[in-house]
Design a protein around this motif. Sequence first.
Motif, PDB file in Angstrom:
ATOM      1  N   ASN A   1      47.681  75.514-154.691  1.00  9.94           N
ATOM      2  CA  ASN A   1      48.359  75.957-153.467  1.00  9.94           C
ATOM      3  C   ASN A   1      47.500  76.945-152.681  1.00  9.94           C
ATOM      4  O   ASN A   1      47.438  76.890-151.442  1.00  9.94           O
ATOM      5  CB  ASN A   1      49.699  76.603-153.816  1.00  9.94           C
TER       6      ASN A   1
ATOM      7  N   ASN B   1      46.081  76.020-148.948  1.00 10.66           N
ATOM      8  CA  ASN B   1      46.607  76.817-147.837  1.00 10.66           C
ATOM      9  C   ASN B   1      45.538  77.690-147.203  1.00 10.66           C
ATOM     10  O   ASN B   1      45.836  78.461-146.288  1.00 10.66           O
ATOM     11  CB  ASN B   1      47.775  77.683-148.299  1.00 10.66           C
ATOM     12  N   ASN B   2      44.311  77.569-147.698  1.00 12.21           N
ATOM     13  CA  ASN B   2      43.216  78.376-147.152  1.00 12.21           C
ATOM     14  C   ASN B   2      41.998  77.525-146.829  1.00 12.21           C
ATOM     15  O   ASN B   2      40.863  77.947-147.039  1.00 12.21           O
ATOM     16  CB  ASN B   2      42.844  79.489-148.131  1.00 12.21           C
TER      17      ASN B   2
ATOM     18  N   SER C   1      46.022  74.416-143.585  1.00 14.13           N
ATOM     19  CA  SER C   1      47.065  74.986-144.426  1.00 14.13           C
ATOM     20  C   SER C   1      48.138  73.936-144.704  1.00 14.13           C
ATOM     21  O   SER C   1      48.723  73.376-143.778  1.00 14.13           O
ATOM     22  CB  SER C   1      47.695  76.212-143.749  1.00 14.13           C
ATOM     23  N   ASP C   2      48.390  73.688-145.995  1.00 10.59           N
ATOM     24  CA  ASP C   2      49.487  72.805-146.388  1.00 10.59           C
ATOM     25  C   ASP C   2      50.824  73.342-145.889  1.00 10.59           C
ATOM     26  O   ASP C   2      51.703  72.584-145.488  1.00 10.59           O
ATOM     27  CB  ASP C   2      49.541  72.679-147.919  1.00 10.59           C
ATOM     28  N   LEU C   3      50.979  74.668-145.939  1.00 14.20           N
ATOM     29  CA  LEU C   3      52.238  75.284-145.532  1.00 14.20           C
ATOM     30  C   LEU C   3      52.514  75.038-144.058  1.00 14.20           C
ATOM     31  O   LEU C   3      53.644  74.688-143.680  1.00 14.20           O
ATOM     32  CB  LEU C   3      52.196  76.783-145.817  1.00 14.20           C
ATOM     33  N   GLU C   4      51.507  75.188-143.208  1.00 17.02           N
ATOM     34  CA  GLU C   4      51.702  74.953-141.771  1.00 17.02           C
ATOM     35  C   GLU C   4      52.043  73.495-141.503  1.00 17.02           C
ATOM     36  O   GLU C   4      52.856  73.191-140.620  1.00 17.02           O
ATOM     37  CB  GLU C   4      50.441  75.353-141.005  1.00 17.02           C
TER      38      GLU C   4
END
Length: 319
Positions: free
Chosen positions: A46, A50-51, A159-162
Amino acid sequence: IESVSKKISSPALDSLYQLSLDSRLIKKGYPFEIERFEAERARIINFFRNNGVYNFQQNSIQFTAAIDSSGVDTKIPVVVDITDLQKRENDTLINVPYKIHTVSKIKVYIDNPGQLVQLSSFTDSLTYNDFTIYFKGKLKYKPKALDEVIFIQKGKPYSDLERTQTYRYISNLRNFKYPSITYGLINSNQPDLVANIFLIPKERFSMGFDFDLSHSNIQDFGFSLGSSFGIRNIFRGAEILEIGLKNTFGSSSDIASIDQQLFNLYELGADIKLRFPRILLPINVEGIIPKTYNPYTEVSFSATLQQNIGLDKQYFGAG
């Protein structure tokens, strides 16, 4: 665990891993637990994804533990081994060092409902802030409304989160079918990425009907008719207008004064809802209510007229 060391092939990942040491889940002096290593693998994946390391693979992480099979020495040194990406070219596997990828372009494609997306068929484009919109004919959505749904940031690492937040926000709009978001290298020799967001609007108008039959100890016979009507993107900002009607008619022999009427019970109702996918205030409240909360404003009006045994009422409401 006696010690934790690292063996990382990619210099970019080595530097990135160093930034996450404070939050790692395996440390010297901790008991050796399989669940802890699985959680640490998920944390590293993760953190990398995400980076900027958009193509990082789970099988690139291995934990090597030197365990004394005799059980005499119970201290276990652990090595975190992160290898390069393996790619197949022709019939040969080659190792490719991982890199940190930055999103340099964002493209939004809006297609017509019921059609397959073909990049060659988009005839017009428009640039707004950090992204470019591709469409056919007239653009039916305000660029500002599309800007609100994109959490992917130009000039920032992948980023996976975005990406997930963008999926979730677009789905909550209820204006588009499930979106497709893909990433690709702009140039095979450079790590810069282009983010492609494909949006297919749902049909603008929707309509539904329902019919119910009922019977109870105070109602000999009754039926209800309901209908709903919806309009999406009514002001070109992904708003939704919904109108609902509900009419119920019943017959009861317990009402002596009007027992000659076939339908002497009734309820007539209607409601209107207008949903905006944003907070409607004259001031900017994004610092208090960020976009990640998927905020929306709903304005509603409703009215009900009812005649029943011992209960006649008129109700009007707004919210």
